[in-house]
Structure formats: structure tokens, C-alpha cells
Design a protein around this motif. Structure first.
Motif, PDB file in Angstrom:
ATOM      1  N   ASP A  18       0.795  -1.222   0.000  1.00 14.07           N
ATOM      2  CA  ASP A  18       0.000   0.000   0.000  1.00 14.07           C
ATOM      3  C   ASP A  18       0.832   1.279   0.000  1.00 14.07           C
ATOM      4  O   ASP A  18       0.292   2.380   0.107  1.00 14.07           O
ATOM      5  CB  ASP A  18      -0.959   0.016   1.202  1.00 14.07           C
ATOM      6  CG  ASP A  18      -0.221   0.046   2.535  1.00 14.07           C
ATOM      7  OD1 ASP A  18       1.012  -0.138   2.547  1.00 14.07           O
ATOM      8  OD2 ASP A  18      -0.886   0.264   3.571  1.00 14.07           O
ATOM      9  N   ALA A  19       2.162   1.147  -0.136  1.00 14.78           N
ATOM     10  CA  ALA A  19       3.028   2.334  -0.155  1.00 14.78           C
ATOM     11  C   ALA A  19       2.777   3.156  -1.410  1.00 14.78           C
ATOM     12  O   ALA A  19       2.451   2.618  -2.479  1.00 14.78           O
ATOM     13  CB  ALA A  19       4.492   1.911  -0.094  1.00 14.78           C
ATOM     14  N   GLU A  20       2.942   4.475  -1.295  1.00 14.38           N
ATOM     15  CA  GLU A  20       2.779   5.349  -2.452  1.00 14.38           C
ATOM     16  C   GLU A  20       3.830   4.995  -3.507  1.00 14.38           C
ATOM     17  O   GLU A  20       5.014   4.893  -3.190  1.00 14.38           O
ATOM     18  CB  GLU A  20       2.921   6.810  -2.051  1.00 14.38           C
ATOM     19  CG  GLU A  20       1.809   7.320  -1.154  1.00 14.38           C
ATOM     20  CD  GLU A  20       1.929   8.802  -0.887  1.00 14.38           C
ATOM     21  OE1 GLU A  20       2.703   9.475  -1.615  1.00 14.38           O
ATOM     22  OE2 GLU A  20       1.273   9.294   0.039  1.00 14.38           O
ATOM     23  N   PRO A  21       3.426   4.820  -4.755  1.00 16.51           N
ATOM     24  CA  PRO A  21       4.366   4.381  -5.792  1.00 16.51           C
ATOM     25  C   PRO A  21       5.587   5.276  -5.944  1.00 16.51           C
ATOM     26  O   PRO A  21       6.707   4.778  -6.102  1.00 16.51           O
ATOM     27  CB  PRO A  21       3.498   4.397  -7.065  1.00 16.51           C
ATOM     28  CG  PRO A  21       2.102   4.191  -6.571  1.00 16.51           C
ATOM     29  CD  PRO A  21       2.031   4.907  -5.261  1.00 16.51           C
ATOM     30  N   ASP A  22       5.394   6.598  -5.887  1.00 17.95           N
ATOM     31  CA  ASP A  22       6.530   7.506  -6.057  1.00 17.95           C
ATOM     32  C   ASP A  22       7.535   7.350  -4.929  1.00 17.95           C
ATOM     33  O   ASP A  22       8.751   7.319  -5.164  1.00 17.95           O
ATOM     34  CB  ASP A  22       6.048   8.958  -6.135  1.00 17.95           C
ATOM     35  CG  ASP A  22       5.311   9.256  -7.421  1.00 17.95           C
ATOM     36  OD1 ASP A  22       5.395   8.426  -8.354  1.00 17.95           O
ATOM     37  OD2 ASP A  22       4.643  10.307  -7.500  1.00 17.95           O
ATOM     38  N   ARG A  23       7.035   7.276  -3.683  1.00 18.69           N
ATOM     39  CA  ARG A  23       7.927   7.116  -2.539  1.00 18.69           C
ATOM     40  C   ARG A  23       8.600   5.748  -2.586  1.00 18.69           C
ATOM     41  O   ARG A  23       9.778   5.608  -2.269  1.00 18.69           O
ATOM     42  CB  ARG A  23       7.142   7.259  -1.228  1.00 18.69           C
ATOM     43  CG  ARG A  23       6.537   8.626  -0.984  1.00 18.69           C
ATOM     44  CD  ARG A  23       7.613   9.696  -0.796  1.00 18.69           C
ATOM     45  NE  ARG A  23       8.440   9.402   0.355  1.00 18.69           N
ATOM     46  CZ  ARG A  23       9.751   9.594   0.378  1.00 18.69           C
ATOM     47  NH1 ARG A  23      10.375  10.047  -0.689  1.00 18.69           N
ATOM     48  NH2 ARG A  23      10.452   9.337   1.460  1.00 18.69           N
ATOM     49  N   ALA A  24       7.846   4.726  -2.991  1.00 19.68           N
ATOM     50  CA  ALA A  24       8.410   3.379  -3.081  1.00 19.68           C
ATOM     51  C   ALA A  24       9.532   3.334  -4.114  1.00 19.68           C
ATOM     52  O   ALA A  24      10.593   2.748  -3.876  1.00 19.68           O
ATOM     53  CB  ALA A  24       7.312   2.382  -3.434  1.00 19.68           C
TER      54      ALA A  24
END
Length: 257
Positions: A18-24
Motif C-alpha cells: 500500500d506504499a505510495e508508488p513515487d515514494r516506493a
């Protein structure tokens, strides 16, 4: 690949679905952390977790995460100017936008107070884990209307603060130092989340070098956070101090160059 290690073990990173794609994507590129495909088993040690709520450091029980929203009540008009650090950093009759260097940024809470009071603050943090937590906290705070303007005056620089201070071309108005205090004998007195910080960082052992580097940057004043009854950092007597119930701020006025 040489991963960042603590106590002989690599610092692991688990990115939850569920992590934000950009941050991941940004964290996945950080070669300092050992990537995991699933959360570690209990007792594995300390590791980084990125999920929908942001980046945190955890041992499975304790959790450490930068969260500037906790400071919002302290930023309100009337209360901010009563903050001891803001009083210590006050510069009379500034002729241009004020600049501060937080040379021991940690999770950036003190830097936020300085930025809220009008300073443009450069936050220097040399520990890659703490720097990652701080970067994530700044990213999340930038999306919060009550914090966005303040955070826009905060710039994170990862690396050795002594080298940065020694190489500065433009003098800041204030250099702020908050070297980690020695661990108290009664661990119950330490906030649980900061037990994780003690895992990452040892108490300051190069205080004299840190103060010399702060002086070399040419500020109007150097502010040092100390325990209320603690010794002067590196034995250097401050020009004056502002004290509260638990801590004090020693203010050093460097001689003119």
C-alpha cells in the motif's frame, strides 16, 4: 553490494503493497538499504518499513517516524514566540532573510520551529537512516496546508555537518547544535521511540570539533541544546543561556573575523 550496517547486520527495508508508488520507487533506488520481499520475523532487529502512512523505523514493537503534525499546536501565534529555541535564535533588526544551519537535524522538529519563526533552514543529517526518515516527514508535511509554507523554508542535506560548515561560502545567521545527550541511567525516563534513535546514533564525542566548525561558518551566534544541568559542550562557556524545565540553550557569540 555494500549495504549500510548496524551491529554487523544490514539495515533492511520492506516496502508494503500500500506504499505510495513515487515514494516506493525513490526508496527502492537507495542502495544503502537491503531490500526485503516480506516483513522480517519477530526478533530480527531494527528495520525500515514504508507503507501508506510513510516511512518508519521499527523493531516490530517500537516505531519511530517523523511527524511534524504533532508540532502544529506549538506553531500557533503567541505560542511559537514563547518557544525557548525561538527566543535563543532571535536576531534583532535583520536586514535580509535569516538563515540557519541545523547541523544535527535528527527528525527536524527543532528546525521546524526555526523555519516557522522565519528562518530559511538547512538541515544536515549524516545518518542515512535518519535522513531517510526526515526526508519522508518533509515530503508528507509539504502536502499539509498548515505546514507547507514553513516546510518550503527547510532544505535537507545528507552528509557530514562538520565538512559542510567548514566549506560554507556564505555565513548563516545561526548555527544550531543538538548533539545527542548521553543515555540516562533510568531507561524509563527516555521516550520509547527515542530508544530507536539511540540504536542508530551514539552520544556526541566530537563536541569540540563540532563547535569549531560552527565558528568557522561565521554565524552571528551558535546555539547548543543541552540537558538542564549538563556540562557546557566541549567545556566552552556560553555568552548566555536560556533555560527551561528540562533543557537549556547555550548561546555562543563567535568573535568577529
Amino acid at each position: 553490494m555494500d549495504y549500510l550496517q548496524r551491529n554487523g547486520q544490514p539495515v533492511c527495508l520492506y516496502i508494503a503493497p500500500d506504499a505510495e508508488p513515487d515514494r516506493a520507487a525513490a526508496l527502492a533506488k537507495n542502495a544503502a538499504f537491503y531490500p526485503l520481499d516480506c516483513p522480517p520475523e519477530e526478533g530480527r532487529g531494527v528495520w525500515l518499513l514504508l507503507n501508506r502512512g510513510g516511512l518508519s523505523l521499527t523493531d516490530g514493537v517500537l516505531v519511530l517516524k517523523g511527524d511534524f503534525t504533532e508540532l502544529l499546536p506549538r506553531l500557533k501565534n503567541g505560542r511559537l514566540q514563547g518557544e525557548l529555541l525561538v527566543k535563543a535564535a532571535k536576531i534583532k533588526h535583520p536586514e535580509k532573510p535569516l538563515k540557519a544551519i541545523d547541523a544535527t537535524a535528527g527528525l527536524g522538529e527543532d528546525a521546524l520551529l526555526l523555519a516557522a519563526s522565519g528562518f530559511h533552514v538547512t538541515l544536515c543529517e549524516q545518518d542515512p537512516v535518519i535522513a531517510a526518515l526526515l526526508a519522508d516527514a518533509l515530503c508528507r508535511a509539504d502536502r499539509i496546508p498548515e505546514l507547507a509554507e514553513t516546510v518550503s523554508r527547510m532544505t535537507l542535506q545528507e552528509g557530514d555537518s562538520i565538512s559542510m560548515l567548514q566549506g560554507m561560502h556564505e555565513a548563516p545567521d545561526v548555527v544550531y547544535l543538538d548533539p545527542m545527550f548521553p543515555e540516562r541511567k533510568k531507561s524509563a525516563l527516555i521516550k520509547k521511540k527515542f530508544q530507536l534513535l539511540h540504536y542508530l546514533q551514539a552520544p556526541c564525542e566530537n563536541g569540540e570539533e563540532l563547535v569549531r566548525a560552527a565558528y568557522a561558518a561565521g554565524p552571528r551566534k551558535v546555539i547548543i541544546k543541552r540537558p538542564l544541568k549538563g556540562e557546557w559542550l566541549a567545556g566552552i562557556k556560553p555568552g548566555y543561556s536560556i533555560s527551561g524545565k528540562a533543557v537549556r540553550y547555550d548561546c555562543l557569540i563567535p568573535p568577529p573575523k
